[in-house]
Design a protein around this motif. Structure first.
Motif, PDB file in Angstrom:
ATOM      1  N   PHE A 117       0.918  -1.392  -0.334  1.00 33.32           N
ATOM      2  CA  PHE A 117       0.072   0.107   0.419  1.00 33.32           C
ATOM      3  C   PHE A 117       0.767   1.267  -0.142  1.00 33.32           C
ATOM      4  CE2 PHE A 117      -2.156   3.047   1.854  1.00 33.32           C
ATOM      5  CZ  PHE A 117      -3.557   3.082   1.190  1.00 33.32           C
ATOM      6  N   LEU A 118       2.355   1.225   0.889  1.00 31.57           N
ATOM      7  CA  LEU A 118       2.619   2.044   1.352  1.00 31.57           C
ATOM      8  C   LEU A 118       3.380   3.285  -0.652  1.00 31.57           C
ATOM      9  CD1 LEU A 118       4.314   1.760   4.706  1.00 31.57           C
ATOM     10  CD2 LEU A 118       2.849   3.368   3.805  1.00 31.57           C
ATOM     11  N   THR A 119       4.333   1.938  -1.019  1.00 32.78           N
ATOM     12  CA  THR A 119       5.048   1.357  -2.434  1.00 32.78           C
ATOM     13  C   THR A 119       3.345   1.920  -3.682  1.00 32.78           C
ATOM     14  OG1 THR A 119       5.650  -0.137  -1.154  1.00 32.78           O
ATOM     15  CG2 THR A 119       5.774   0.153  -3.926  1.00 32.78           C
ATOM     16  N   ILE A 120       2.830   1.905  -3.568  1.00 32.99           N
ATOM     17  CA  ILE A 120       1.726   2.631  -4.822  1.00 32.99           C
ATOM     18  C   ILE A 120       1.039   3.563  -4.261  1.00 32.99           C
ATOM     19  CG2 ILE A 120      -0.416   1.739  -5.408  1.00 32.99           C
ATOM     20  CD1 ILE A 120      -0.795  -0.823  -4.654  1.00 32.99           C
ATOM     21  N   ASN A 121       1.473   4.329  -3.422  1.00 35.43           N
ATOM     22  CA  ASN A 121       1.265   5.283  -2.944  1.00 35.43           C
ATOM     23  C   ASN A 121       2.238   6.118  -3.139  1.00 35.43           C
ATOM     24  OD1 ASN A 121      -2.128   6.325  -1.626  1.00 35.43           O
ATOM     25  ND2 ASN A 121      -0.740   4.281  -1.474  1.00 35.43           N
ATOM     26  N   PHE A 122       3.826   6.008  -2.769  1.00 34.26           N
ATOM     27  CA  PHE A 122       4.795   6.729  -2.782  1.00 34.26           C
ATOM     28  C   PHE A 122       4.950   6.757  -4.632  1.00 34.26           C
ATOM     29  CE2 PHE A 122       9.485   5.989  -2.603  1.00 34.26           C
ATOM     30  CZ  PHE A 122       9.310   7.192  -1.744  1.00 34.26           C
ATOM     31  N   TYR A 123       5.465   5.691  -4.962  1.00 31.07           N
ATOM     32  CA  TYR A 123       5.296   6.143  -6.662  1.00 31.07           C
ATOM     33  C   TYR A 123       3.884   6.491  -7.229  1.00 31.07           C
ATOM     34  CZ  TYR A 123       9.507   3.114  -6.101  1.00 31.07           C
ATOM     35  OH  TYR A 123      10.670   2.920  -6.043  1.00 31.07           O
ATOM     36  N   ALA A 124       3.057   6.317  -7.179  1.00 31.10           N
ATOM     37  CA  ALA A 124       2.157   7.473  -7.488  1.00 31.10           C
ATOM     38  C   ALA A 124       2.405   8.764  -7.278  1.00 31.10           C
ATOM     39  CB  ALA A 124       0.696   6.854  -7.491  1.00 31.10           C
ATOM     40  N   ARG A 125       2.374   9.535  -6.322  1.00 29.96           N
ATOM     41  CA  ARG A 125       2.894  10.616  -5.902  1.00 29.96           C
ATOM     42  C   ARG A 125       4.150  11.010  -6.591  1.00 29.96           C
ATOM     43  NH1 ARG A 125      -0.216  14.834  -4.072  1.00 29.96           N
ATOM     44  NH2 ARG A 125      -1.047  13.310  -2.318  1.00 29.96           N
ATOM     45  N   GLY A 126       5.073   9.815  -6.991  1.00 26.98           N
ATOM     46  CA  GLY A 126       6.445  10.892  -7.323  1.00 26.98           C
ATOM     47  C   GLY A 126       6.361  10.731  -8.584  1.00 26.98           C
ATOM     48  N   VAL A 127       4.962  10.398 -10.163  1.00 31.18           N
ATOM     49  CA  VAL A 127       4.914  10.559 -10.745  1.00 31.18           C
ATOM     50  C   VAL A 127       4.441  12.390 -11.225  1.00 31.18           C
ATOM     51  CG1 VAL A 127       3.040  10.350 -12.607  1.00 31.18           C
ATOM     52  CG2 VAL A 127       4.290   8.818 -12.030  1.00 31.18           C
ATOM     53  N   GLN A 128       3.729  12.676 -10.035  1.00 31.82           N
ATOM     54  CA  GLN A 128       3.235  14.609  -9.786  1.00 31.82           C
ATOM     55  C   GLN A 128       4.202  15.141  -8.985  1.00 31.82           C
ATOM     56  OE1 GLN A 128      -0.680  14.203  -7.156  1.00 31.82           O
ATOM     57  NE2 GLN A 128      -0.937  12.788  -7.836  1.00 31.82           N
ATOM     58  N   LYS A 129       5.001  14.732  -8.567  1.00 32.74           N
ATOM     59  CA  LYS A 129       6.573  15.539  -7.686  1.00 32.74           C
ATOM     60  C   LYS A 129       7.425  15.844  -9.245  1.00 32.74           C
ATOM     61  CE  LYS A 129       8.358  16.749  -4.942  1.00 32.74           C
ATOM     62  NZ  LYS A 129       8.079  18.311  -3.988  1.00 32.74           N
ATOM     63  N   LEU A 185      10.013   8.526  11.480  1.00 35.74           N
ATOM     64  CA  LEU A 185      10.560   9.512  10.419  1.00 35.74           C
ATOM     65  C   LEU A 185       9.980   9.700   9.648  1.00 35.74           C
ATOM     66  CD1 LEU A 185      12.970  11.622  10.538  1.00 35.74           C
ATOM     67  CD2 LEU A 185      14.336   9.143   9.711  1.00 35.74           C
ATOM     68  N   ALA A 186       9.831   8.482   8.753  1.00 36.09           N
ATOM     69  CA  ALA A 186       9.496   8.543   7.355  1.00 36.09           C
ATOM     70  C   ALA A 186       8.143   9.248   7.269  1.00 36.09           C
ATOM     71  CB  ALA A 186       9.292   7.013   6.433  1.00 36.09           C
ATOM     72  N   GLY A 187       7.851   8.858   8.021  1.00 41.84           N
ATOM     73  CA  GLY A 187       5.629   9.572   8.050  1.00 41.84           C
ATOM     74  C   GLY A 187       6.143  11.205   8.666  1.00 41.84           C
ATOM     75  N   LEU A 188       7.193  11.908   9.285  1.00 42.79           N
ATOM     76  CA  LEU A 188       7.214  12.852   9.643  1.00 42.79           C
ATOM     77  C   LEU A 188       8.054  13.580   7.967  1.00 42.79           C
ATOM     78  CD1 LEU A 188       9.059  13.225  13.258  1.00 42.79           C
ATOM     79  CD2 LEU A 188       6.464  13.704  12.457  1.00 42.79           C
ATOM     80  N   ALA A 189       8.534  12.707   7.844  1.00 41.46           N
ATOM     81  CA  ALA A 189      10.180  13.249   6.446  1.00 41.46           C
ATOM     82  C   ALA A 189       8.434  13.323   5.580  1.00 41.46           C
ATOM     83  CB  ALA A 189      11.005  12.116   5.875  1.00 41.46           C
ATOM     84  N   MET A 190       7.581  13.006   4.959  1.00 40.42           N
ATOM     85  CA  MET A 190       7.104  13.180   4.397  1.00 40.42           C
ATOM     86  C   MET A 190       5.435  13.807   4.396  1.00 40.42           C
ATOM     87  SD  MET A 190       7.644  11.715   1.618  1.00 40.42           S
ATOM     88  CE  MET A 190       6.139  11.135   0.090  1.00 40.42           C
ATOM     89  N   GLN A 191       4.906  13.605   5.671  1.00 40.59           N
ATOM     90  CA  GLN A 191       3.605  14.420   5.733  1.00 40.59           C
ATOM     91  C   GLN A 191       3.346  15.209   4.745  1.00 40.59           C
ATOM     92  OE1 GLN A 191       3.501  16.209   9.869  1.00 40.59           O
ATOM     93  NE2 GLN A 191       5.541  17.486   9.580  1.00 40.59           N
ATOM     94  N   ASN A 192       3.945  16.478   4.289  1.00 38.57           N
ATOM     95  CA  ASN A 192       3.837  17.362   3.442  1.00 38.57           C
ATOM     96  C   ASN A 192       3.238  17.242   2.531  1.00 38.57           C
ATOM     97  OD1 ASN A 192       4.262  19.636   5.743  1.00 38.57           O
ATOM     98  ND2 ASN A 192       6.008  19.989   5.105  1.00 38.57           N
ATOM     99  N   GLU A 193       3.572  16.182   1.859  1.00 38.18           N
ATOM    100  CA  GLU A 193       4.068  15.156   0.178  1.00 38.18           C
ATOM    101  C   GLU A 193       2.338  15.305  -0.660  1.00 38.18           C
ATOM    102  OE1 GLU A 193       6.049  16.185  -1.906  1.00 38.18           O
ATOM    103  OE2 GLU A 193       6.857  17.175  -0.434  1.00 38.18           O
ATOM    104  N   TRP A 194       1.629  14.524   1.041  1.00 39.79           N
ATOM    105  CA  TRP A 194       0.265  13.828   0.646  1.00 39.79           C
ATOM    106  C   TRP A 194      -0.769  15.029   0.689  1.00 39.79           C
ATOM    107  CZ3 TRP A 194       2.210   9.687  -0.245  1.00 39.79           C
ATOM    108  CH2 TRP A 194       3.339   9.231   0.207  1.00 39.79           C
ATOM    109  N   ARG A 195      -0.461  16.330   0.982  1.00 40.93           N
ATOM    110  CA  ARG A 195      -1.184  17.242   1.011  1.00 40.93           C
ATOM    111  C   ARG A 195      -1.498  17.658  -0.708  1.00 40.93           C
ATOM    112  NH1 ARG A 195       1.061  20.353   6.498  1.00 40.93           N
ATOM    113  NH2 ARG A 195       0.948  18.658   7.691  1.00 40.93           N
ATOM    114  N   GLY A 196      -2.211  18.025  -1.134  1.00 43.61           N
ATOM    115  CA  GLY A 196      -2.187  19.340  -2.703  1.00 43.61           C
ATOM    116  C   GLY A 196      -3.282  17.698  -3.038  1.00 43.61           C
ATOM    117  N   ARG A 197      -3.122  18.337  -4.495  1.00 45.90           N
ATOM    118  CA  ARG A 197      -3.667  17.300  -5.579  1.00 45.90           C
ATOM    119  C   ARG A 197      -3.052  15.802  -5.299  1.00 45.90           C
ATOM    120  NH1 ARG A 197      -2.497  15.591 -11.454  1.00 45.90           N
ATOM    121  NH2 ARG A 197      -0.477  17.585 -10.496  1.00 45.90           N
ATOM    122  N   ALA A 198      -3.696  15.206  -4.701  1.00 44.53           N
ATOM    123  CA  ALA A 198      -3.759  13.864  -5.009  1.00 44.53           C
ATOM    124  C   ALA A 198      -4.244  12.712  -6.490  1.00 44.53           C
ATOM    125  CB  ALA A 198      -3.948  12.448  -4.195  1.00 44.53           C
TER     126      ALA A 198
END
Length: 410
Positions: A117-129, A185-198
């Protein structure tokens, strides 16, 4: 400073934790359960393969779940991180309250479900990044940070038990505790990345599987990742029994993964200059050369094996950096909102590890190999052939597939 504003470091940290929950599990867990609880290699291989069959059904559903909870993506990510941390603690730090094989299966199911679940979300968000970083080289730039972070995570996770053992600490209990802290630590490092357009649309597997290049890339990923899965699964056994070098597993693992991490940004730079396909082909050839020399090693050849670790590790740096970047760029073109594309990618990556477990561990056991004891020459040769010969053959197939794949700008 620019990298800080773009939070590429956050992507590296998150990737490090995901990597620490993936590959090192296949390095440490089988040998740990064999040595501590007397579980057979064949039983562990069967469990690992069974979990991958579960992924055939589960991963597509997790891709749909990622879309369904997109409004609460940050909360869902935090929950998945918590599940993964608790399950890792159960796997390594708690004596099984029931049959060890059953406990092994349940804990790994939780670890891998959260991981998927984390990998799917992470790489999908990476496309937008990557789009925000620039369509030209955004995917390669992000991949350099992300996959270098992943390799560093593998480095640390691979050698932590050896370090804790040297300190006379309960090595796997300490490992599980540190992993839980890393999840925070990982959760804190990415907490702002999950905001906005998904991701807002889910086109399913259709756009991905209908695209010939995407299908070919998934096949290449399957074949090309298998050598890493094979060597990782058998690494500890090879060092301890074939090289007769118990105690050197940790330093050699560290050398392998540090080499991969150091080489990853170099491969990324090379890919920007000559193209990702050409750089990846060069790395595949390097891997074959390195593994072919491992076929001739025997007792006492630890120094020669260290050189092989350097070369093969450098080749892995390209595999883990360039292929995900190529696939992500293709997803940007074919199905930018199809999280199921990354569910497929995650399944392929994990299936190779399961293939190594189900195909190789029973063969090794059937040859008469027993971990931690004196083995016959037949058993040791079987170990060598599986560890070094199989990866060479698989890499040749991967090269043929990559040469025949028209990638264009990918």
């Amino acid at each position: 400073m620019q990298a800080v504003r773009q939070n590429l470091g956050g992507y590296a940290v998150f990737a490090a934790v995901l990597a620490a929950a993936g590959l090192p599990i296949y390095i440490h867990a089988p040998k740990f359960y064999v040595d501590e609880y007397g579980v057979s290699l064949a039983a562990l291989g069967t469990v690992l393969f069974g979990l991958r069959l579960l992924d055939v059904v589960q991963d597509p559903l997790l891709g749909k779940l990622a879309v369904a909870v997109r409004r609460f993506q940050g909360l869902a990510i935090a929950l998945a991180l918590a599940i993964m941390a608790v399950a890792m603690f159960g796997l390594f730090a708690i004596d099984p309250p029931t049959n060890p094989v059953l406990w092994f299966a349940v804990m790994l199911t939780l670890v891998f479900s959260a991981f998927s679940f984390l990998t799917i979300n992470f790489y999908a968000r990476g496309v937008q990044k990557a789009e925000a970083l620039g369509s030209g080289t955004g995917h390669i730039r992000l991949a350099r940070w992300r996959e270098t972070g992943a390799l560093l995570g593998v480095c640390v996770a691979s050698v932590m038990p050896s370090i804790f053992l040297a300190l006379a600490w309960p090595e796997f209990t300490a490992y599980a505790i540190v992993f839980a802290l890393a999840c925070v630590l990982a959760g804190l490092a990415m907490q702002n990345e999950w905001r906005g357009r998904a991701t807002t649309l889910s086109a399913g597997f259709g756009p991905v599987l209908k695209d010939g290049v995407s299908r070919r890339l998934l096949l290449i990923a399957l074949v090309n990742a298998a050598p890493v899965a094979v060597s990782s699964t058998l690494f500890l056994f090879f060092v301890e029994s074939r090289l007769d070098a118990p105690g050197w597993e940790g330093p050699l693992l560290l050398l392998f993964f540090v080499s991969a991490a150091a080489a990853a940004p170099v491969w990324g730079t090379l890919a920007e200059r000559i193209g990702a396909k050409q750089a990846l082909l060069a790395a595949m050839v390097l891997a074959i050369i390195a593994f072919s020399f491992a076929l001739f090693l025997g007792s006492g050849d630890t120094l020669f094996f260290a050189v092989i670790c350097l070369a093969s590790g450098a080749a892995v740096g390209a595999d883990l950096t360039l292929l995900p970047a190529i696939f992500a760029r293709r997803m940007e073109t074919v199905a930018p909102n199809a999280t199921e594309g990354f569910a497929l990618w995650g399944f392929v990556s994990k299936f190779t590890l399961a293939f190594a477990a189900i195909a190789l561990l029973p063969i090794l056991e059937a040859s008469g190999f027993v971990s931690g004891t004196d083995n016959s020459e037949t058993a040791l040769w079987t170990l060598t052939l599986l560890y070094a010969g199989v990866p060479c053959a698989l890499k040749l197939v991967a090269i043929a597939l990559l040469v025949a794949t028209p990638l264009g700008k990918e």
